[in-house]
Structures are given as structure tokens and as C-alpha cells.
Design an enzyme around this catalytic site. Structure first.
Site, mmCIF file in Angstrom:
data_model
loop_
_atom_site.group_PDB
_atom_site.id
_atom_site.type_symbol
_atom_site.label_atom_id
_atom_site.label_comp_id
_atom_site.label_asym_id
_atom_site.label_seq_id
_atom_site.Cartn_x
_atom_site.Cartn_y
_atom_site.Cartn_z
ATOM 1 N N TYR A 117 -104.913 45.346 69.071
ATOM 2 C CA TYR A 117 -106.165 46.083 69.308
ATOM 3 C C TYR A 117 -106.327 46.529 70.759
ATOM 4 O O TYR A 117 -107.315 47.171 71.108
ATOM 5 C CB TYR A 117 -107.363 45.259 68.845
ATOM 6 C CG TYR A 117 -107.596 45.319 67.336
ATOM 7 C CD1 TYR A 117 -106.718 46.035 66.497
ATOM 8 C CD2 TYR A 117 -108.668 44.674 66.743
ATOM 9 C CE1 TYR A 117 -106.916 46.093 65.135
ATOM 10 C CE2 TYR A 117 -108.891 44.734 65.374
ATOM 11 C CZ TYR A 117 -108.009 45.461 64.569
ATOM 12 O OH TYR A 117 -108.199 45.530 63.204
ATOM 13 N N GLY B 224 -104.018 41.934 71.549
ATOM 14 C CA GLY B 224 -102.666 42.336 71.089
ATOM 15 C C GLY B 224 -102.700 43.747 70.535
ATOM 16 O O GLY B 224 -102.958 44.705 71.264
ATOM 17 N N ASN C 114 -108.276 41.748 60.593
ATOM 18 C CA ASN C 114 -108.859 43.098 60.532
ATOM 19 C C ASN C 114 -109.932 43.063 59.449
ATOM 20 O O ASN C 114 -110.098 42.076 58.747
ATOM 21 C CB ASN C 114 -107.780 44.145 60.220
ATOM 22 C CG ASN C 114 -107.060 43.834 58.923
ATOM 23 O OD1 ASN C 114 -107.696 43.710 57.870
ATOM 24 N ND2 ASN C 114 -105.766 43.612 59.017
ATOM 25 N N SER D 16 -108.305 40.455 70.027
ATOM 26 C CA SER D 16 -108.209 41.894 70.372
ATOM 27 C C SER D 16 -107.207 42.215 71.465
ATOM 28 O O SER D 16 -107.043 43.394 71.813
ATOM 29 C CB SER D 16 -109.583 42.462 70.790
ATOM 30 O OG SER D 16 -110.395 42.632 69.666
ATOM 31 N N ASP E 55 -102.554 37.091 62.908
ATOM 32 C CA ASP E 55 -103.012 37.177 61.505
ATOM 33 C C ASP E 55 -101.819 36.889 60.576
ATOM 34 O O ASP E 55 -101.886 36.040 59.681
ATOM 35 C CB ASP E 55 -103.547 38.593 61.279
ATOM 36 C CG ASP E 55 -104.374 38.709 59.997
ATOM 37 O OD1 ASP E 55 -104.816 39.832 59.675
ATOM 38 O OD2 ASP E 55 -104.569 37.679 59.328
HETATM 39 N N1 APR Z 1 -100.572 31.684 68.308
HETATM 40 C C1 APR Z 1 -101.471 32.048 69.243
HETATM 41 N N2 APR Z 1 -101.678 33.312 69.651
HETATM 42 C C2 APR Z 1 -100.891 34.262 69.087
HETATM 43 C C3 APR Z 1 -99.923 33.976 68.085
HETATM 44 C C4 APR Z 1 -99.785 32.614 67.710
HETATM 45 N N3 APR Z 1 -98.896 32.235 66.769
HETATM 46 N N4 APR Z 1 -99.327 35.147 67.725
HETATM 47 C C5 APR Z 1 -99.888 36.113 68.483
HETATM 48 N N5 APR Z 1 -100.818 35.584 69.298
HETATM 49 C C6 APR Z 1 -101.659 36.260 70.292
HETATM 50 C C7 APR Z 1 -101.130 37.558 70.842
HETATM 51 O O1 APR Z 1 -100.182 37.288 71.874
HETATM 52 C C8 APR Z 1 -102.417 38.168 71.382
HETATM 53 O O2 APR Z 1 -102.638 37.695 72.714
HETATM 54 O O3 APR Z 1 -102.871 36.616 69.665
HETATM 55 C C9 APR Z 1 -103.519 37.596 70.462
HETATM 56 C C10 APR Z 1 -104.154 38.634 69.558
HETATM 57 O O4 APR Z 1 -103.175 39.605 69.191
HETATM 58 P P1 APR Z 1 -103.105 40.208 67.676
HETATM 59 O O5 APR Z 1 -102.622 39.160 66.766
HETATM 60 O O6 APR Z 1 -102.347 41.471 67.766
HETATM 61 O O7 APR Z 1 -104.620 40.495 67.287
HETATM 62 P P2 APR Z 1 -105.580 41.687 67.740
HETATM 63 O O8 APR Z 1 -105.173 42.269 69.043
HETATM 64 O O9 APR Z 1 -106.959 41.135 67.615
HETATM 65 O O10 APR Z 1 -105.342 42.795 66.638
HETATM 66 C C11 APR Z 1 -105.761 42.522 65.318
HETATM 67 O O11 APR Z 1 -103.611 42.974 64.440
HETATM 68 O O12 APR Z 1 -102.351 41.486 63.272
HETATM 69 C C12 APR Z 1 -103.209 42.551 63.134
HETATM 70 O O13 APR Z 1 -104.289 42.161 61.043
HETATM 71 C C13 APR Z 1 -104.476 42.149 62.446
HETATM 72 O O14 APR Z 1 -105.188 44.395 62.212
HETATM 73 C C14 APR Z 1 -105.397 43.207 62.943
HETATM 74 C C15 APR Z 1 -104.966 43.394 64.378
#
Ligand code: APR
Length: 325
Positions: free
Chosen positions: A120, A118, A23, A116, A33
């Protein structure tokens, strides 16, 4: 294979750089993250604190610390609203800026999560489409191997939901343990179907036909590239094949590629099914309805869709090998 879709935990990947879906504070969070910060250790957060945050669509680089990856590239994807607030452009720039930063640090291998998709809320199929389009475009002018990492099956609902028509096409043709005469008949129909009959395959003259009989895979491939008016680089990049493998095939007239590699060239050359079959035969393979991989590739070729990255998304969805080499 320059662009791969893989199922993995990105924190375990020993690549030059993994990309973090962060983020704008860059001070950690949940999802990938959180996983990256946990695996890297507290030193990562200490370095992130010095970066002064990151704007959506931009990217910043840190060391990887306890991660097997050398670097972490932190990027911020857009929060999905309704698709009419520039989300696609922002997501594409998050991928592009991350790739530019990786290239600037001479990274040869980079792994992305589905940014994005997950927390987002970006619809997963559209998020993957933007990722594939942006990375594929970048790879046309850069030598790099890029992994799009799908974390787990539930994280990305593939298969019959995303590709119901392909699932139906497979069901109609997939040969189970015994030969299903209906499927074999369907296969014959496919080759005699109007689209197959209309396929441009000018019958070679007898002399040409005889000379082509003892042509090797490599010789046929190079001839087809010339006939298509393509350069070698245009062809192997379109086939998702790296330069090293192509020069092996080019320099060894008897080189026998894998089936995914041979198929990838048939797709890159946009060969109709009968010519694709000929090229495959030169590598010692045949289209078979006993293989979902073959049926899926046949589905796309029969519809004139030669977008190798779209085909690979479908192959990945049905747990098959990907096209390329
Ligand atoms: N390895 C690979 N992919 C992963 C892992 C991992 N260990 N953990 C989660 N993912 C995938 C999720 O399944 C999703 O498809 O990463 C993708 C992105 O999801 P998020 O981590 O939720 O990221 P995003 O949707 O971009 O949201 C970002 O979430 O974690 C917070 O600090 C971050 O505020 C920010 C927001």
C-alpha cells in the site's frame, strides 16, 4: 515493556492476537496477509468468507487456527496516495480499532505488522510514527503489551538513513577499544556546554546532599516523582514500564533495576543529564561513551527530547536495547 519494537516474523509469535494487514475483501493477498493465511491454514479463509469484508480503517476478528496466536485481527490500512487524502487518520483508526477489538476480547499481548507500509506504499518512517503515536496513546489507558513487528532489515531502512544526525553524534563520541581523548573531551564539553550549565539542578543543601548520598534507587525515584508533581502511574506509563515492575521497585527499597529501566525513568522524569547520571548511579550504572545505547539516550536528553517512543525508534534503528521494562 508495554510497547516494543521487534524484528520478527509475525506468523511465529505466540501472542493473544496478531494483526493482519488485509484488503477490504478479507479474502487474502500477498505480503503479511498471504503469510498469515498460509500459516493459519484454509480454515482461516473459510471464516473470513463469513465476515462480509472490512472497510479501510476498521477491524474484524477471527480465530488463529494453526497459528501460535489465539486470534487474528484483520484490519485494512489506507493505500498511500500523497498524504493529503486522510491517509494518516485512516491508518491511525486501523491501529485503534484493532486495539479496541483486542481489548474487547481480553487480549493481553498483541502484535502488529507495519500496516500499509508494503504493497500500500505508505512511507515506512511515517507508517512507524503513526503506529507508535497511536499505540502509545492507547496504552496510556489500557494494560496491554503491544509488539510492532519489523519483518526484516530491508523491510525497514533504519539507521543512518533515518537518523543521520544521530549516526554522526555516535561517530563523534563512540569510544572504540581504547579511550579516545577527543571523545572524552567532547563528553566533558557536553557537561560544560551552555545547555548543560543551564540545566536546572539546584544544588541541594549539605544536609540534603548527605541524606541523598545513602538514598537507594527506589527512594530517589519516588522522591523525583513527587518533585516532578507526577503520579506513579503517569511516571511508569511514560517510562514504558509495566505496573508489575513498578510495584516491585516501589515495594523493595533495595531493588536494582536494569540499565534500560533506570534510563527509562530518567527520561520519563525529564531529568537533565547530570540528574539522569545521579539516578543511574543509584542503580549501579554510569553513562558511558563505550555504549551506543548511552550515547543515543544522551543525544536526546541533551536536546531536551524526552519522547521515549522516539528514542526507542532510534535505539531500535541502531540495534540497541529499548528503554522500558
Ligand atoms: N511478519 C511481519 N511483517 C511482515 C511479514 C511477516 N511475515 N511479511 C511482510 N511483513 C511486513 C512488510 O515488510 C511490510 O512492512 O508487513 C508490512 C505490511 O506490508 P504488506 O503485507 O504489503 O501490507 P500493506 O502494505 O498493508 O498492503 C496490504 O497487500 O498483501 C496485500 O492483501 C493485502 O491487498 C493487501 C495489501
Amino acid at each position: 515493556m508495554p510497547l516494543q519494537i521487534v524484528r520478527n516474523d509475525i506468523t511465529t509469535m505466540a501472542v493473544d492476537a496478531i494483526v493482519n494487514a488485509a484488503n477490504e475483501t478479507l479474502l487474502g493477498g500477498g505480503g503479511v496477509d498471504g503469510a498469515i493465511h498460509r500459516a493459519a491454514g484454509p480454515a482461516l479463509l473459510r471464516e473470513c468468507r463469513t465476515l462480509g469484508g472490512c472497510r479501510t480503517g476498521e477491524a474484524k476478528l477471527t480465530k488463529g487456527y494453526r497459528l501460535p496466536a489465539r486470534y487474528v485481527i484483520h484490519t485494512v490500512g489506507p493505500i498511500w496516495r500523497d498524504g493529503r487524502h486522510g491517509e494518516r487518520d485512516l491508518l491511525a483508526s486501523a491501529y485503534r480499532n484493532s486495539l479496541e477489538l483486542a481489548a474487547a476480547h481480553r487480549c493481553r499481548t498483541v502484535a502488529f505488522p507495519l500496516i500499509s507500509s508494503g504493497v500500500y506504499g505508505y512511507p515506512k518512517d511515517q507508517a512507524l510514527q503513526v503506529a507508535v503515536d497511536t499505540v502509545a496513546g492507547f496504552l496510556l489507558s489500557h494494560e496491554m503489551t503491544v509488539y510492532l513487528v519489523i519483518y526484516d532489515r530491508t523491510a525497514y531502512d533504519f539507521g543512518t538513513r533515518l537518523f543521520p544526525d544521530i549516526a554522526a553524534y555516535i561517530d563523534d563520541r563512540y569510544v572504540s577499544a581504547h579511550t579516545d581523548l577527543r571523545a572524552e573531551q567532547a563528553r566533558r564539553d557536553l557537561f560544560t556546554a551552555p545547555c548543560a550549565a543551564a540545566m536546572p539542578s539546584a544544588a541541594p543543601s549539605l544536609r540534603e546532599a548527605v541524606s541523598q548520598l545513602d538514598e537507594s534507587f527506589s527512594q530517589m525515584l519516588l522522591r523525583k516523582i513527587d518533585e516532578a508533581g507526577m503520579t506513579d502511574a503517569q511516571c511508569y506509563k511514560k517510562a514504558n514500564i509495566d505496573r508489575k515492575l513498578f510495584s516491585k521497585i516501589r515495594s523493595d527499597v533495595h531493588y536494582k533495576p536494569s540499565k534500560p529501566t533506570a534510563m527509562a525513568f530518567a527520561v520519563a522524569l525529564e531529568l537533565p543529564l547530570d540528574e539522569a547520571r545521579d539516578l543511574l548511579q543509584k542503580a549501579g550504572f554510569a553513562f558511558s561513551h563505550a555504549s551506543k545505547f548511552d550515547i543515543i539516550v544522551e543525544y536526546f536528553i541533551a536536546r531536551g527530547n524526552y519522547n521515549i517512543f522516539e528514542i526507542n525508534e532510534a535505539l531500535f534503528a541502531f540495534d540497541q536495547s529499548l528503554l522500558g521494562g
